[in-house]
Write a protein that holds these residues in place. Structure first.
Motif, PDB file in Angstrom:
ATOM      1  N   HIS A 116       0.838  -1.189   0.000  1.00  0.00           N
ATOM      2  CA  HIS A 116       0.000   0.000   0.000  1.00  0.00           C
ATOM      3  C   HIS A 116       0.869   1.233   0.000  1.00  0.00           C
ATOM      4  O   HIS A 116       2.030   1.208   0.404  1.00  0.00           O
ATOM      5  CB  HIS A 116      -0.975  -0.005   1.179  1.00  0.00           C
ATOM      6  CG  HIS A 116      -0.349  -0.294   2.509  1.00  0.00           C
ATOM      7  ND1 HIS A 116      -0.086   0.676   3.443  1.00  0.00           N
ATOM      8  CD2 HIS A 116       0.051  -1.462   3.058  1.00  0.00           C
ATOM      9  CE1 HIS A 116       0.450   0.120   4.508  1.00  0.00           C
ATOM     10  NE2 HIS A 116       0.542  -1.175   4.297  1.00  0.00           N
ATOM     11  N   TYR A 117       0.283   2.314  -0.503  1.00  0.00           N
ATOM     12  CA  TYR A 117       0.941   3.608  -0.571  1.00  0.00           C
ATOM     13  C   TYR A 117       0.128   4.637   0.181  1.00  0.00           C
ATOM     14  O   TYR A 117      -1.096   4.676   0.063  1.00  0.00           O
ATOM     15  CB  TYR A 117       0.983   4.111  -2.026  1.00  0.00           C
ATOM     16  CG  TYR A 117       1.966   3.459  -2.939  1.00  0.00           C
ATOM     17  CD1 TYR A 117       1.621   2.333  -3.659  1.00  0.00           C
ATOM     18  CD2 TYR A 117       3.235   4.003  -3.131  1.00  0.00           C
ATOM     19  CE1 TYR A 117       2.515   1.748  -4.538  1.00  0.00           C
ATOM     20  CE2 TYR A 117       4.129   3.422  -4.013  1.00  0.00           C
ATOM     21  CZ  TYR A 117       3.758   2.296  -4.706  1.00  0.00           C
ATOM     22  OH  TYR A 117       4.643   1.727  -5.587  1.00  0.00           O
ATOM     23  N   TYR A 118       0.831   5.500   0.915  1.00  0.00           N
ATOM     24  CA  TYR A 118       0.238   6.757   1.323  1.00  0.00           C
ATOM     25  C   TYR A 118       0.968   7.817   0.520  1.00  0.00           C
ATOM     26  O   TYR A 118       2.149   8.072   0.751  1.00  0.00           O
ATOM     27  CB  TYR A 118       0.391   7.010   2.825  1.00  0.00           C
ATOM     28  CG  TYR A 118      -0.420   8.187   3.281  1.00  0.00           C
ATOM     29  CD1 TYR A 118      -0.018   9.497   3.007  1.00  0.00           C
ATOM     30  CD2 TYR A 118      -1.608   7.992   3.970  1.00  0.00           C
ATOM     31  CE1 TYR A 118      -0.787  10.573   3.408  1.00  0.00           C
ATOM     32  CE2 TYR A 118      -2.367   9.065   4.396  1.00  0.00           C
ATOM     33  CZ  TYR A 118      -1.950  10.350   4.099  1.00  0.00           C
ATOM     34  OH  TYR A 118      -2.725  11.412   4.509  1.00  0.00           O
ATOM     35  N   ASP A 119       0.272   8.421  -0.413  1.00  0.00           N
ATOM     36  CA  ASP A 119       0.907   9.257  -1.433  1.00  0.00           C
ATOM     37  C   ASP A 119       1.993   8.412  -2.097  1.00  0.00           C
ATOM     38  O   ASP A 119       1.707   7.367  -2.649  1.00  0.00           O
ATOM     39  CB  ASP A 119       1.457  10.536  -0.826  1.00  0.00           C
ATOM     40  CG  ASP A 119       0.349  11.491  -0.455  1.00  0.00           C
ATOM     41  OD1 ASP A 119       0.567  12.352   0.417  1.00  0.00           O
ATOM     42  OD2 ASP A 119      -0.746  11.381  -1.039  1.00  0.00           O
ATOM     43  N   LYS A 120       3.247   8.815  -2.008  1.00  0.00           N
ATOM     44  CA  LYS A 120       4.313   8.032  -2.626  1.00  0.00           C
ATOM     45  C   LYS A 120       5.069   7.197  -1.605  1.00  0.00           C
ATOM     46  O   LYS A 120       6.070   6.556  -1.944  1.00  0.00           O
ATOM     47  CB  LYS A 120       5.269   8.967  -3.374  1.00  0.00           C
ATOM     48  CG  LYS A 120       4.617   9.637  -4.576  1.00  0.00           C
ATOM     49  CD  LYS A 120       5.626   9.972  -5.658  1.00  0.00           C
ATOM     50  CE  LYS A 120       4.906  10.397  -6.936  1.00  0.00           C
ATOM     51  NZ  LYS A 120       5.843  10.611  -8.053  1.00  0.00           N
ATOM     52  N   ASP A 121       4.624   7.232  -0.367  1.00  0.00           N
ATOM     53  CA  ASP A 121       5.259   6.445   0.682  1.00  0.00           C
ATOM     54  C   ASP A 121       4.808   4.995   0.560  1.00  0.00           C
ATOM     55  O   ASP A 121       3.651   4.671   0.816  1.00  0.00           O
ATOM     56  CB  ASP A 121       4.874   7.017   2.046  1.00  0.00           C
ATOM     57  CG  ASP A 121       5.558   6.284   3.175  1.00  0.00           C
ATOM     58  OD1 ASP A 121       5.057   6.364   4.310  1.00  0.00           O
ATOM     59  OD2 ASP A 121       6.592   5.643   2.921  1.00  0.00           O
ATOM     60  N   PHE A 122       5.745   4.124   0.162  1.00  0.00           N
ATOM     61  CA  PHE A 122       5.446   2.735  -0.162  1.00  0.00           C
ATOM     62  C   PHE A 122       5.600   1.847   1.060  1.00  0.00           C
ATOM     63  O   PHE A 122       6.565   1.975   1.818  1.00  0.00           O
ATOM     64  CB  PHE A 122       6.399   2.276  -1.270  1.00  0.00           C
ATOM     65  CG  PHE A 122       6.276   0.824  -1.626  1.00  0.00           C
ATOM     66  CD1 PHE A 122       7.257  -0.085  -1.262  1.00  0.00           C
ATOM     67  CD2 PHE A 122       5.183   0.371  -2.342  1.00  0.00           C
ATOM     68  CE1 PHE A 122       7.152  -1.423  -1.616  1.00  0.00           C
ATOM     69  CE2 PHE A 122       5.065  -0.969  -2.696  1.00  0.00           C
ATOM     70  CZ  PHE A 122       6.065  -1.861  -2.327  1.00  0.00           C
ATOM     71  N   ASN A 123       4.641   0.931   1.242  1.00  0.00           N
ATOM     72  CA  ASN A 123       4.687  -0.024   2.353  1.00  0.00           C
ATOM     73  C   ASN A 123       4.449  -1.425   1.824  1.00  0.00           C
ATOM     74  O   ASN A 123       3.395  -1.710   1.251  1.00  0.00           O
ATOM     75  CB  ASN A 123       3.622   0.325   3.389  1.00  0.00           C
ATOM     76  CG  ASN A 123       3.875   1.656   4.038  1.00  0.00           C
ATOM     77  OD1 ASN A 123       4.617   1.762   5.000  1.00  0.00           O
ATOM     78  ND2 ASN A 123       3.295   2.701   3.481  1.00  0.00           N
TER      79      ASN A 123
END
Lengths: 113, 112
Positions: free
Chosen positions: A48-55
């Motif tokens: 999953h992404y929060y904006d471009k923060d990838f997890n």
């Protein structure tokens, strides 16, 4: 009025041939998710992404990668599909990382020959 | 380790009857419990959801009952209709994030 759009709806690939699935959203949501759903099973979160923060989920195989070039689009790349990767791939979005509703797309059915 | 257990796996009910699906969870950090409905070939869609400070929530023919002390919650579909035939997933979400921990799913068939 589709809010989460996935293309293609059906994808057939050969064993080991890279494939890319795409997802777009018109909701302007910050969070985008990719799930894998095999027959008669619950969806399984891949990343999953929060904006471009990838997890990345800890048990997501390295064979799976993702890109999110902008807010609206997200891609799932399967570098070397195996027979076990045949599944429905679902994209979802939510406004934030709270208990906001996740909106799912219709999915892409991947067949590996 | 399955954190959300759902039963039954499948259910057949006559039109007009009541469908009941049960879920149990272990992690007390969960504080939001949505139910998703999925039709064949479609993505899941949020049906109804509840927080643990409420024991019951009703929306039309769909009711969630929640028992915090027992760590159980259930979905009741009243006056079941053939159009309700679908797979239902319970889920649980922790306060700190929005990861859905799904139950195994229940396939409901409503016979006319």
């Amino acid at each position: 009025d589709a809010m989460v759009i996935q293309n293609p709806r059906y994808q057939v690939t050969q064993f080991g041939k890279p494939v890319t699935l795409s997802c777009s959203q018109t909701l302007n949501h910050n969070v985008m998710y990719w799930y894998q759903q095999k027959s008669s099973q619950a969806p399984k979160l891949l990343f999953h992404y929060y904006d471009k923060d990838f997890n990345n989920e800890a048990d997501t195989p390295d064979n799976f990668q993702s890109r999110r070039p902008n807010t609206s689009f997200c891609f799932l790349d399967i570098r070397s599909p195996g027979l076990g990767d045949a599944a429905m791939y679902l994209c979802a979005t939510s406004r934030a990382y709270s208990t906001d509703t996740q909106y799912f797309g219709p999915g892409t059915r991947l067949t590996v020959l | 380790q399955q954190q959300v257990k759902q039963s039954p796996q499948s259910l057949i009910v006559q039109k007009g009857g009541i469908s009941i699906i049960n879920c149990a969870y272990e992690n007390t950090a969960f504080d939001y419990f949505p139910w998703y409905q999925q039709f064949p070939g479609k993505g899941p869609a949020l049906l109804i959801a509840i927080r643990p400070d409420v024991s019951e929530k009703k929306e039309g023919r769909f009711t969630i009952s929640f028992n915090k002390s027992a760590k159980q919650f259930s979905l009741h579909i009243m006056d079941s209709q053939p159009g309700d035939s679908a797979t239902y997933f319970c889920a649980a979400v922790k306060a700190a994030g929005n990861k859905l921990t799904f139950g195994g799913g229940t396939r409901v068939l409503v016979k006319p």
